[in-house]
Scaffold this active site. Structure first.
Site, mmCIF file in Angstrom:
data_model
loop_
_atom_site.group_PDB
_atom_site.id
_atom_site.type_symbol
_atom_site.label_atom_id
_atom_site.label_comp_id
_atom_site.label_asym_id
_atom_site.label_seq_id
_atom_site.Cartn_x
_atom_site.Cartn_y
_atom_site.Cartn_z
ATOM 1 N N ARG A 84 0.831 -1.211 0.000
ATOM 2 C CA ARG A 84 0.000 0.000 0.000
ATOM 3 C C ARG A 84 0.864 1.259 0.000
ATOM 4 O O ARG A 84 0.430 2.337 -0.354
ATOM 5 C CB ARG A 84 -0.969 0.005 1.190
ATOM 6 C CG ARG A 84 -1.668 1.344 1.379
ATOM 7 C CD ARG A 84 -2.977 1.252 2.135
ATOM 8 N NE ARG A 84 -2.877 0.507 3.378
ATOM 9 C CZ ARG A 84 -2.285 0.950 4.491
ATOM 10 N NH1 ARG A 84 -1.713 2.139 4.527
ATOM 11 N NH2 ARG A 84 -2.252 0.197 5.567
ATOM 12 N N TYR A 139 -15.373 17.157 -16.173
ATOM 13 C CA TYR A 139 -15.897 15.791 -16.237
ATOM 14 C C TYR A 139 -16.974 15.636 -15.158
ATOM 15 O O TYR A 139 -16.805 16.139 -14.036
ATOM 16 C CB TYR A 139 -14.738 14.828 -15.995
ATOM 17 C CG TYR A 139 -15.135 13.412 -15.710
ATOM 18 C CD1 TYR A 139 -15.687 12.621 -16.709
ATOM 19 C CD2 TYR A 139 -14.956 12.855 -14.452
ATOM 20 C CE1 TYR A 139 -16.048 11.311 -16.452
ATOM 21 C CE2 TYR A 139 -15.306 11.553 -14.187
ATOM 22 C CZ TYR A 139 -15.861 10.778 -15.189
ATOM 23 O OH TYR A 139 -16.209 9.486 -14.929
ATOM 24 N N ASP A 204 -6.690 18.958 -15.495
ATOM 25 C CA ASP A 204 -7.041 17.603 -15.925
ATOM 26 C C ASP A 204 -6.673 17.498 -17.403
ATOM 27 O O ASP A 204 -7.292 18.126 -18.264
ATOM 28 C CB ASP A 204 -8.540 17.358 -15.698
ATOM 29 C CG ASP A 204 -8.950 15.919 -15.993
ATOM 30 O OD1 ASP A 204 -8.317 15.281 -16.872
ATOM 31 O OD2 ASP A 204 -9.899 15.431 -15.364
ATOM 32 N N LYS A 229 -8.218 6.172 -19.552
ATOM 33 C CA LYS A 229 -8.603 6.607 -20.894
ATOM 34 C C LYS A 229 -7.435 6.408 -21.884
ATOM 35 O O LYS A 229 -7.082 5.291 -22.190
ATOM 36 C CB LYS A 229 -9.099 8.051 -20.830
ATOM 37 C CG LYS A 229 -10.054 8.329 -19.660
ATOM 38 C CD LYS A 229 -11.354 7.557 -19.738
ATOM 39 C CE LYS A 229 -12.178 7.618 -18.464
ATOM 40 N NZ LYS A 229 -12.475 8.943 -17.921
HETATM 41 C C1 LIG Z 1 -12.891 9.477 -16.670
HETATM 42 C C2 LIG Z 1 -12.399 10.822 -16.279
HETATM 43 C C3 LIG Z 1 -12.059 11.122 -14.954
HETATM 44 C C4 LIG Z 1 -12.225 10.115 -13.836
HETATM 45 O O1 LIG Z 1 -11.329 9.081 -13.951
HETATM 46 P P1 LIG Z 1 -11.604 7.565 -13.427
HETATM 47 O O2 LIG Z 1 -10.383 6.843 -13.815
HETATM 48 O O3 LIG Z 1 -12.859 7.100 -14.107
HETATM 49 O O4 LIG Z 1 -11.804 7.667 -11.950
HETATM 50 C C5 LIG Z 1 -11.559 12.376 -14.677
HETATM 51 N N1 LIG Z 1 -11.418 13.304 -15.650
HETATM 52 C C6 LIG Z 1 -11.756 13.055 -16.930
HETATM 53 C C7 LIG Z 1 -11.589 14.131 -17.946
HETATM 54 C C8 LIG Z 1 -12.263 11.823 -17.285
HETATM 55 O O5 LIG Z 1 -12.608 11.593 -18.567
#
Ligand SMILES: *Cc1c(COP(=O)(O)O)cnc(C)c1O
Length: 421
Positions: A84, A139, A204, A229
Site C-alpha cells: 500500500r 468531467y 485535468d 482513458k
Molecule cells: C474518466 C475521467 C475522470 C475520472 O477518472 P476515473 O479513472 O474514471 O476515476 C476524470 N477526468 C476526466 C476528464 C475523465 O474523462
C-alpha cells in the site's frame, strides 16, 4: 526485493541521463521508466505482486516504513515493506509519465477520482486553507465529487474568465480541464494560472494526453490524468495519476499511503506498456477524428459539431497550447434526444458505452450518463452525443455513423438519403 528497490531508486536518479540526451516524446514513450531493466537482466517490464516484503531488520524496516508513511520513497536498506506504501512496477510507470509530462515526479492512484480526491486532501491540508475553486465545465464525476462536500473542502464553481475575481484568501487549489468534457471547450491554461497567482492550479489533461499538451509548460502545478482513458488505451485498466514536483509528490504519496488509493501493480504494468504506443495511437485517433468531424459538419442529421480542429474554434489555443485538436468529438443532433437514442442503439462499430480514449470507438450520451450528476445549469443538452474516435478505418466509422443517423430519419418517414463524405 531489495535489489528491485535499489534498481528503481537508482533508475530515478538515472533519468537525468535520458534528459541529457534530449530524447523526443516518441523515444521517451518507449524507453522512460525502464532504466533499471538492464541491470535486472530483463527486457520486458517486471510485475511485482508482493503485498508484503521480507524485512532486513527492525531498524531498517521501521525507518523505511516511516519514510513512506510521511510521503517519501523506500529507504534502500529497509525495502518497500508493504504494497500500500510503494510498489516498483507502479514506480516505473510513474517515472515514465513524469518524463512525458515534463515534471520531476508523478504519483499513481487506483482511479482518476482517487487522484483528484488526493489532490484536494493534500492541497487543503498542507496549506491550511479549505476553499477549492473549480472551473466549469468539468468531467461529470469530478464535478460531482467537488460539489458533494465529501472531502471537507468548500468548493465554488466559476468560468475560466472569472478565476481572479472568485479567488479567496483561503483558496487552496484551482481545478480546471482542457479540452473540457463534454463540449471540448478549450481553456487557456496560462491565463488561469496567471489569474490564480500563488495558488496551485491542477489541470485535468485526460483528453489531451502529454502527446498534445503539457500543462506545466503553461504554469500548472499539478497535471491529472484519468489513466483509464488514453494512457491505458485498450479499455482494460482503471487508474489515475498526477504529475508534479517533488514537494506535491511527497504530499500526494502521503495521502495515498494513509488512505490506500494506490494503483494495483497489474494496472501499473498495463499503463506503462500502453505509454509506448501512446503517441502513435493519439495521432492515428486524431487523424480519424479530424476527418469524421469535418464530414459530420456537412451531415443533414447534425445540427452542430464541437471539435477544436474545426473553423469555429477561435481560441487560438490549438497550435499554441495544444499540438493538435485530439480525438474527442461532441455532436448536437437535429432530431434531439430521440435521434440520440436511435443513433446510439443503431451503431455497430461504435460501442455505446461510457469512457473514452481507447483504440476502439465509443459513443455515449453525456446528459444521461457521464454528466448525469451535474447541476442542471451545467448539464449538457439532451441533443448532444459524445464520440471517442478509435483507430479503426475512418470510412468504416463514417458509414457506421451514417447508418445510425439515417435510422432516425427513416423511422420518421422522412427522406432517408444522406450525402456520403
Ligand atoms: C474518466 C475521467 C475522470 C475520472 O477518472 P476515473 O479513472 O474514471 O476515476 C476524470 N477526468 C476526466 C476528464 C475523465 O474523462
Amino acid at each position: 526485493m531489495i535489489a528491485l528497490v535499489h534498481g528503481i531508486i537508482d533508475s530515478v536518479a538515472m533519468t537525468s541521463r535520458l534528459t541529457s540526451r534530449h530524447l523526443h516524446l516518441d523515444s521517451l514513450a518507449v524507453h522512460a521508466g525502464r532504466e533499471d531493466l538492464q541491470d535486472l537482466g530483463v527486457h520486458a517490464l517486471p510485475i511485482d505482486l508482493s503485498t508484503t516484503n521480507p524485512l532486513p531488520g527492525i531498524d531498517a524496516g521501521g525507518l523505511s516504513y516511516e519514510a513512506m508513511a510521511t510521503g517519501g520513497i523506500p529507504d534502500p536498506e529497509g525495502g518497500a515493506v508493504y504494497a500500500r506504501l510503494w510498489n516498483p512496477t507502479v514506480a516505473r510507470f510513474e517515472s515514465a509519465l513524469a518524463r512525458l509530462e515534463h515534471t520531476t515526479e508523478a504519483v499513481a492512484f487506483a482511479s482518476g477520482m482517487a487522484a483528484l480526491t488526493a489532490a484536494v486532501l493534500a492541497t487543503t491540508h498542507d496549506s491550511g486553507r479549505r476553499h477549492v475553486l473549480a472551473v466549469r465545465p468539468l468531467y461529470g464525476g469530478s464535478d460531482h465529487l467537488l460539489a458533494s462536500g465529501l472531502l471537507g473542502a468548500e468548493v465554488t464553481f466559476c468560468s475560466a474568465h472569472d478565476v481572479a475575481r472568485r479567488l479567496r484568501p483561503d483558496t487552496a487549489m484551482v481545478v480546471m480541464e482542457t479540452p473540457a468534457n463534454p463540449t471540448l471547450d478549450l481553456v487557456d491554461i496560462r491565463a488561469v494560472c496567471d489569474a490564480a497567482g500563488d495558488v496551485p492550479v491542477l489541470v485535468d489533461n485526460t483528453f489531451a494526453t502529454p502527446v498534445l499538451q503539457n500543462p506545466v509548460d503553461f504554469g500548472a502545478a499539478l497535471v491529472l490524468h484519468s489513466a483509464t482513458k488514453y494512457l491505458g488505451g485498450h479499455g482494460d485498466v482503471v487508474g489515475g495519476v498526477i504529475a508534479c514536483d517533488e514537494s506535491y509528490a511527497a504530499s500526494l504519496r502521503r495521502v495515498r499511503a494513509v488512505t490506500g488509493g494506490i494503483l494495483h501493480p497489474l494496472g501499473g504494468y498495463l499503463l506503462h506498456r500502453g505509454l509506448a504506443t501512446l503517441p502513435l495511437r493519439v495521432r492515428a485517433q486524431q487523424a480519424n477524428a479530424q476527418r469524421i468531424a469535418a464530414w459530420l459538419e456537412t451531415h443533414p442529421g447534425v445540427w452542430r459539431v464541437y471539435y477544436p480542429g474545426l473553423a469555429y474554434d477561435e481560441s487560438g489555443l490549438v497550435g499554441r497550447q495544444m499540438k493538435g485538436p485530439g480525438a474527442m468529438i461532441a455532436v448536437e443532433l437535429r432530431g434531439g434526444y430521440e435521434q440520440a437514442r436511435s443513433l446510439t442503439s443503431t451503431v455497430e462499430l461504435f460501442t455505446h458505452a461510457v469512457s473514452l480514449g481507447g483504440v476502439d470507438s465509443l459513443i455515449q450520451h453525456p446528459a444521461a450518463l457521464t454528466h448525469r450528476p451535474v447541476a442542471s445549469e451545467a448539464k449538457p443538452p439532451a441533443s448532444l452525443v459524445r464520440l471517442s474516435v478509435g483507430i479503426e478505418d475512418h470510412e468504416d466509422l463514417m458509414a457506421d455513423l451514417d447508418r445510425g443517423l439515417g435510422a432516425h430519419t427513416a423511422s420518421r418517414g422522412a427522406a432517408a438519403a444522406v450525402p456520403r463524405g
